[in-house]
Design an enzyme around this catalytic site. Sequence first.
Site, PDB file in Angstrom:
ATOM      1  N   GLU A  22       0.809  -1.219   0.000  1.00 36.97           N
ATOM      2  CA  GLU A  22       0.000   0.000   0.000  1.00 36.97           C
ATOM      3  C   GLU A  22       0.847   1.276   0.000  1.00 36.97           C
ATOM      4  O   GLU A  22       0.541   2.229  -0.712  1.00 36.97           O
ATOM      5  CB  GLU A  22      -0.963  -0.027   1.203  1.00 36.97           C
ATOM      6  CG  GLU A  22      -1.777   1.232   1.446  1.00 36.97           C
ATOM      7  CD  GLU A  22      -2.529   1.765   0.218  1.00 36.97           C
ATOM      8  OE1 GLU A  22      -2.887   0.967  -0.658  1.00 36.97           O
ATOM      9  OE2 GLU A  22      -2.739   2.997   0.132  1.00 36.97           O
ATOM     10  N   ASP A 247     -27.302  44.296   0.556  1.00 33.69           N
ATOM     11  CA  ASP A 247     -28.625  44.547   1.147  1.00 33.69           C
ATOM     12  C   ASP A 247     -28.565  44.589   2.670  1.00 33.69           C
ATOM     13  O   ASP A 247     -27.589  44.164   3.276  1.00 33.69           O
ATOM     14  CB  ASP A 247     -29.564  43.398   0.762  1.00 33.69           C
ATOM     15  CG  ASP A 247     -30.063  43.558  -0.650  1.00 33.69           C
ATOM     16  OD1 ASP A 247     -30.045  44.691  -1.158  1.00 33.69           O
ATOM     17  OD2 ASP A 247     -30.489  42.544  -1.237  1.00 33.69           O
ATOM     18  N   LYS A 269     -32.836  48.978   2.629  1.00 33.48           N
ATOM     19  CA  LYS A 269     -33.726  49.929   3.294  1.00 33.48           C
ATOM     20  C   LYS A 269     -33.459  49.859   4.781  1.00 33.48           C
ATOM     21  O   LYS A 269     -33.334  48.771   5.342  1.00 33.48           O
ATOM     22  CB  LYS A 269     -35.189  49.535   3.062  1.00 33.48           C
ATOM     23  CG  LYS A 269     -35.638  49.841   1.670  1.00 33.48           C
ATOM     24  CD  LYS A 269     -37.075  49.421   1.508  1.00 33.48           C
ATOM     25  CE  LYS A 269     -37.317  49.152   0.037  1.00 33.48           C
ATOM     26  NZ  LYS A 269     -38.246  48.099  -0.236  1.00 33.48           N
ATOM     27  N   THR A 330     -30.776  29.447   0.795  1.00 37.01           N
ATOM     28  CA  THR A 330     -31.946  30.269   1.064  1.00 37.01           C
ATOM     29  C   THR A 330     -32.396  30.115   2.523  1.00 37.01           C
ATOM     30  O   THR A 330     -32.101  29.102   3.178  1.00 37.01           O
ATOM     31  CB  THR A 330     -33.076  29.927   0.069  1.00 37.01           C
ATOM     32  OG1 THR A 330     -34.089  30.925   0.170  1.00 37.01           O
ATOM     33  CG2 THR A 330     -33.670  28.548   0.335  1.00 37.01           C
ATOM     34  N   MET A 382     -41.090  36.779   4.709  1.00 36.15           N
ATOM     35  CA  MET A 382     -41.637  38.120   4.950  1.00 36.15           C
ATOM     36  C   MET A 382     -43.072  38.037   5.460  1.00 36.15           C
ATOM     37  O   MET A 382     -43.953  38.756   4.991  1.00 36.15           O
ATOM     38  CB  MET A 382     -41.589  38.949   3.651  1.00 36.15           C
ATOM     39  CG  MET A 382     -40.164  39.226   3.216  1.00 36.15           C
ATOM     40  SD  MET A 382     -40.047  40.150   1.687  1.00 36.15           S
ATOM     41  CE  MET A 382     -39.917  38.852   0.486  1.00 36.15           C
TER      42      MET A 382
HETATM   43  N1  SAH Z   1     -33.243  35.870  -1.006  1.00 37.34           N
HETATM   44  C1  SAH Z   1     -33.527  35.612   0.373  1.00 37.34           C
HETATM   45  C2  SAH Z   1     -34.891  36.072   0.758  1.00 37.34           C
HETATM   46  C3  SAH Z   1     -35.061  37.569   0.701  1.00 37.34           C
HETATM   47  S1  SAH Z   1     -36.594  38.111   1.237  1.00 37.34           S
HETATM   48  C4  SAH Z   1     -33.357  34.106   0.655  1.00 37.34           C
HETATM   49  O1  SAH Z   1     -33.226  33.316  -0.278  1.00 37.34           O
HETATM   50  O2  SAH Z   1     -33.346  33.740   1.820  1.00 37.34           O
HETATM   51  C5  SAH Z   1     -36.285  38.484   2.919  1.00 37.34           C
HETATM   52  C6  SAH Z   1     -36.933  37.471   3.827  1.00 37.34           C
HETATM   53  O3  SAH Z   1     -36.167  36.299   3.860  1.00 37.34           O
HETATM   54  C7  SAH Z   1     -37.017  37.898   5.251  1.00 37.34           C
HETATM   55  O4  SAH Z   1     -38.104  38.766   5.498  1.00 37.34           O
HETATM   56  C8  SAH Z   1     -37.235  36.570   5.930  1.00 37.34           C
HETATM   57  O5  SAH Z   1     -38.535  36.092   5.756  1.00 37.34           O
HETATM   58  C9  SAH Z   1     -36.311  35.692   5.119  1.00 37.34           C
HETATM   59  N2  SAH Z   1     -34.971  35.600   5.724  1.00 37.34           N
HETATM   60  C10 SAH Z   1     -33.820  36.090   5.269  1.00 37.34           C
HETATM   61  N3  SAH Z   1     -32.789  35.764   6.070  1.00 37.34           N
HETATM   62  C11 SAH Z   1     -33.325  35.043   7.076  1.00 37.34           C
HETATM   63  C12 SAH Z   1     -32.782  34.393   8.216  1.00 37.34           C
HETATM   64  N4  SAH Z   1     -31.472  34.419   8.502  1.00 37.34           N
HETATM   65  N5  SAH Z   1     -33.641  33.723   9.032  1.00 37.34           N
HETATM   66  C13 SAH Z   1     -34.940  33.655   8.764  1.00 37.34           C
HETATM   67  N6  SAH Z   1     -35.493  34.244   7.704  1.00 37.34           N
HETATM   68  C14 SAH Z   1     -34.707  34.936   6.864  1.00 37.34           C
END
Ligand code: SAH
Length: 457
Positions: A22, A247, A269, A330, A382
């Site tokens: 080996e 963001d 925002k 996500t 959201m």
């Molecule tokens: N593109 C993002 C979503 C953006 S919209 C994704 O794929 O996750 C924003 C929303 O995503 C928030 O209002 C919440 O509902 C969710 N979100 C983002 N980060 C989060 C986290 N760490 N824990 C829980 N929810 C989250």
Amino acid sequence: MKTFPMFLQMAGRHVVIVGGGEQAAQKARLMLKTEARLVLLAPELDPELAALVAERRAEQVKTLSIEVFKDAALVFVATGCVGLDYAVHALAKDAGALVNVVDRPALCDAVTPSIVDRDPVVVAISTEGTAPVLARQIRAKMETLLEPGLGGLAELAGRLRPEVARCIPQRERRFFWDWVFSGPPRAAMARGATREAAALVKATLANGSARTAQGSIALVGAGPGAADLLTLRALRLLQDADIIYYDRLVDPAVLELARRDAERVFVGKEVGACSWPQDRINAVIVAAAKQGQKVVRLKSGDPGVFGRLTEELDAAHSAGIPIEIVPGVTAASAASASLGRALTERGATDRLMLATATCKPGDPDPDWCAMLQPGTTLAIYMGVKKASCLTQSLQKAGVPMGLEVEIVSNASTAREMQARCRLGHLPDVLTRENITNPAIIFIRWPKQAVARAQTAA
Ligand code: SAH
């Protein structure tokens, strides 16, 4: 330095590996990456080594003699027997060979480093035996930094060198190569777009300069918060970006990983502060790329999930700017991982629905009842402020109020909070537990729990 790093010429030479087990096989695997001819010196070979001989990728020599070591590029000794190792070492040294005796540092002229292989780009790491774990850690870091396509790009560069010397004036060459290895060609190669990379380089060569070369935009998923949930591709782009537009939900820990001198622009925002309308974001990212900058547009989670990705894609396409999308973890994935359970459960929830409770102004409320059928996990983004309205409309539609609901806010960060309740109690629990955005609300309606949930309600 007790040892000095050098790269040995292997083409047209031979390497001798003494031993048939080996340890010999490990060295053979390494040497097969090189252009050297492989000679296996052992009366008997293990099946792996025997197969190499059968496939003519190595030659077997059964009897020990000084001749075999003459002019060898390297000799590895791994007989597994101390006495024999010493004897072979002496013979190989007599033949003037460079010798490595496996596991016997005192008998080694040379040691094999930890290698990151992106042939023809090769990184060799050594701690001179003081800290093998550290060497492994460094190697793991290098592996993430040097994407698999990098070797292909270096090869392409090698092939094009004469053409570059012909087309690009000397004073411009350094800038040109910088552009190749940190600009759009590298990004294209990193995502496996070999032809695009070659076309970009050739078009710039035809142009005579990379100075006019256009910038690029990458729409990058920052993941849910924890920096180590970022993809390697996202990390590379962050380390390469000239300017980053990010963001509100992008975690500072992720921004920390960007190149130190990259400009960072907040375009989210914030309560009480002026917000950036989408049109303005589209305009600034395109303008920066037009100036030749490498733009990263960093969005929380996956940029393609409720991320207004299409508007930015369209803006880049209509300005003719190269744009790529880098997926991210996500929030729903991160939230369910935090809960320690799956998003879908075989036989119970065969359907996963991702929905936002906050739609375009003026649009009707989402049709929750159409989404939430038996056999569904509904992940609501959201949704915190819309929880009462959501619960009421589900109740009116006859959805059982006993269904299980789980809420995770700030998933994967130090601020993470979780709550669990029945659907009917959702608005009260959010208030009582003081759960705010960003949060994911999961409502699960397992197929077999229909009857049970109705009773509980
Ligand atoms: N593109 C993002 C979503 C953006 S919209 C994704 O794929 O996750 C924003 C929303 O995503 C928030 O209002 C919440 O509902 C969710 N979100 C983002 N980060 C989060 C986290 N760490 N824990 C829980 N929810 C989250």
